[in-house]
Design a protein around this motif. Structure first.
Motif, PDB file in Angstrom:
ATOM      1  N   LEU A 209      54.589  47.992  32.316  1.00 18.87           N
ATOM      2  CA  LEU A 209      53.513  48.980  32.342  1.00 18.87           C
ATOM      3  C   LEU A 209      52.606  48.633  33.515  1.00 18.87           C
ATOM      4  N   MET A 211      49.292  49.180  35.257  1.00 26.19           N
ATOM      5  CA  MET A 211      47.986  49.662  34.843  1.00 26.19           C
ATOM      6  C   MET A 211      46.979  49.596  35.984  1.00 26.19           C
ATOM      7  N   ASN A 220      42.553  49.499  26.329  1.00 29.95           N
ATOM      8  CA  ASN A 220      43.327  48.735  27.308  1.00 29.95           C
ATOM      9  C   ASN A 220      43.750  47.381  26.741  1.00 29.95           C
ATOM     10  N   GLN A 224      47.702  46.159  26.156  1.00 30.55           N
ATOM     11  CA  GLN A 224      48.269  44.930  26.699  1.00 30.55           C
ATOM     12  C   GLN A 224      48.789  44.022  25.594  1.00 30.55           C
ATOM     13  N   CYS A 227      52.061  45.513  24.169  1.00 30.69           N
ATOM     14  CA  CYS A 227      53.134  45.357  25.165  1.00 30.69           C
ATOM     15  C   CYS A 227      53.666  43.929  25.142  1.00 30.69           C
ATOM     16  N   THR A 234      53.276  43.631  31.773  1.00 22.97           N
ATOM     17  CA  THR A 234      52.174  44.480  32.236  1.00 22.97           C
ATOM     18  C   THR A 234      51.762  44.028  33.626  1.00 22.97           C
ATOM     19  N   ILE A 236      48.691  44.575  36.134  1.00 22.38           N
ATOM     20  CA  ILE A 236      47.332  45.093  36.071  1.00 22.38           C
ATOM     21  C   ILE A 236      46.694  45.028  37.453  1.00 22.38           C
ATOM     22  N   THR A 260      50.155  40.146  36.708  1.00 26.07           N
ATOM     23  CA  THR A 260      51.338  40.435  35.895  1.00 26.07           C
ATOM     24  C   THR A 260      51.370  39.499  34.704  1.00 26.07           C
ATOM     25  N   SER A 262      53.673  38.576  31.193  1.00 29.31           N
ATOM     26  CA  SER A 262      54.968  38.781  30.549  1.00 29.31           C
ATOM     27  C   SER A 262      55.199  37.674  29.544  1.00 29.31           C
TER      28      SER A 262
END
Length: 470
Positions: A209, A211, A220, A224, A227, A234, A236, A260, A262
């Protein structure tokens, strides 16, 4: 799991390898035209020139921007870039020979042929390589890093431009300031609004994603957090401070600097090494499969006439669908009879199907090939194709996948595997799907080659003991 971006030359290692070969081919052709069909490697001077060509080209690639934006170049701009590369490489070679006073033995005609040959070969082969690579990417676009863009509507085109620079694939937009579901921006559809954004990610192939939202609010933060639960990365644009678990890193997407996050961040080298292991395992596994086929196939056909291989659609990394292959261990009507047997399913919530003494299994041969995991040998074709990995998580059926809650999708953050933590933890003993999810999430979060090796060794032990097979 997210693959960490590497510098430009290592992302295009195939072009590096290709150019190295083409330089040597150009060298040989130039030598043969000038001196006849003799071996240049028996002449110390030209052997040195060959080695220098290889080393200097690697240096030019490493320190220059030879492959920057290579897939976006036109045929003409590629020719200009090749001229620069050849001129720089040959120039540095001649400069070295001059400084070391080794320019006397050189044949100017040889170097003329070398320049012409390298220009023609590198440009021609690279252009063909790019054409085939673009066709492959077009036909396998789902293997790209698929991102859903969450931003204000006015920022959509800028976000899309940076996604293209990053060589990612935008699968859709969701706007934070208005609901434009059904609309599109430069051909990319607006697929969700703030209310159903997470639902869309759960049900579709979304690797990350992207963002770009102003400020930090509950929406938001929730996006996150969920996700991260699903194993979806994500990226961002704003670098805010928050804690959702997993790993984080500063990354670039086009001209943007993003944060990022993860569940696991792996380097390109780690991913490449895991893929090389999979390729070797896939080849070895298929050889074993062919040997087993000679003995297993006739018995399967005699016991239950029909196809030797069982094919089924499964769900792989982040929702990608693929066809899995196995030796058929059940009677032909197994899928139809499954509905009648659901009441005996050992997995209470129906998220998987397991039962004792499954009557659908072909008597004799079916139990044997399942006990020793012989039925799974054709999956090495899936490993070789890249749908699966040797070690990973169990790929769910489409029916199972459709029942997933948000946190269940974390199982799909990596490629599914032939074996994994839940298989080696007693395949028949685990009856709680949440325990399977916990094991898979632990594997992905803590993935390393050492962990893969431990799982592989334990798999061999489990198979030989027939422990937990069902």
């Amino acid at each position: 799991m997210y693959r960490r971006s590497e510098n430009h030359w290592s992302k295009h290692i195939g072009f590096v390898f290709e150019d190295s070969i083409l330089w040597q081919m150009s060298f040989l052709i130039a030598y043969w035209i000038r001196f006849g069909f003799l071996s240049p490697f028996e002449v110390d001077y030209y052997l040195q020139v060959s080695i220098l060509l290889f080393v200097i080209n690697i240096g030019v690639v490493f320190f220059g921007k030879i492959y920057h934006g290579i897939l976006k170049r036109t045929w003409f701009s590629e020719a200009i870039q090749v001229v620069k590369q050849v001129a720089l490489t040959i120039g540095l070679l001649l400069f070295y020979l001059y400084l070391t006073k080794q320019n006397e033995p050189m044949s100017r005609i040889f170097f003329g042929y070398l320049v012409i040959g390298s220009l023609v070969l590198i440009w021609g082969v690279r252009s063909l390589h790019k054409y085939l690579l673009k066709r492959h990417l077009a036909n396998n676009s789902e293997n790209l890093h698929n991102v859903l863009v969450f931003c204000k509507s006015k920022d959509a085109e800028e976000m899309l431009s940076n996604i293209e620079k990053a060589e990612w694939r935008a699968v859709g937009f969701c706007f934070s300031d208005e609901d434009r579901t059904g609309d599109s921006v430069k051909g990319i559809p607006v697929v969700a609004n703030k209310e159903n954004l997470l639902e869309y990610i759960k049900k579709n192939v979304v690797d990350g994603l992207f963002m770009a939202v102003s400020g930090v609010d509950k929406l938001n933060s929730d996006v996150q957090r969920v996700c991260m639960e699903m194993g979806v990365s994500t990226h961002i644009k704003i670098t805010e401070d928050s804690s959702f678990g997993g790993e984080s890193m500063l990354d670039t997407v086009g001209d943007f600097t993003v944060l990022t996050r993860s569940i696991k961040i792996a380097s390109a080298r780690q991913i490449l090494l895991k893929r090389l292991v999979d390729i070797c395992a896939g080849i070895a596994g298929l050889i074993v499969m062919l040997l087993c086929y000679i003995f297993v196939a006739p018995i399967i056909y005699i016991k239950s006439p029909g196809p030797i291989f069982f094919k089924q659609t499964r769900v792989g990394k982040n929702g990608r669908k693929f066809t899995i292959y196995k030796f058929r261990s059940m009677y032909m009507d197994a899928e139809e009879r499954k509905k009648e047997l659901m009441a005996q399913n050992k997995i209470a919530d129906g998220m998987m199907f397991k039962m004792d003494d499954d009557p659908r299994i072909i008597k004799g041969i079916g139990h044997f090939i399942r006990d020793y995991s012989i039925d799974e040998l054709p999956q090495f074709w899936n490993v070789l194709k890249g749908d699966m990995s040797l070690i990973g998580t169990r790929p769910p059926t489409v029916e199972e996948y459709e029942k997933y809650d948000f946190h269940h999708k974390v199982r799909l953050a990596m490629k599914p595997g032939i074996t994994g933590m839940w298989q080696t933890s007693g395949r028949s003993n685990i009856t709680d799907f949440e325990e399977v999810v916990t094991l898979d999430a632990y594997y992905i979060t803590n993935w390393s080659f050492a962990l893969d090796l431990r799982i592989l060794l334990k798999t061999i032990k489990v198979v030989l003991k027939k422990d937990g097979a069902s």
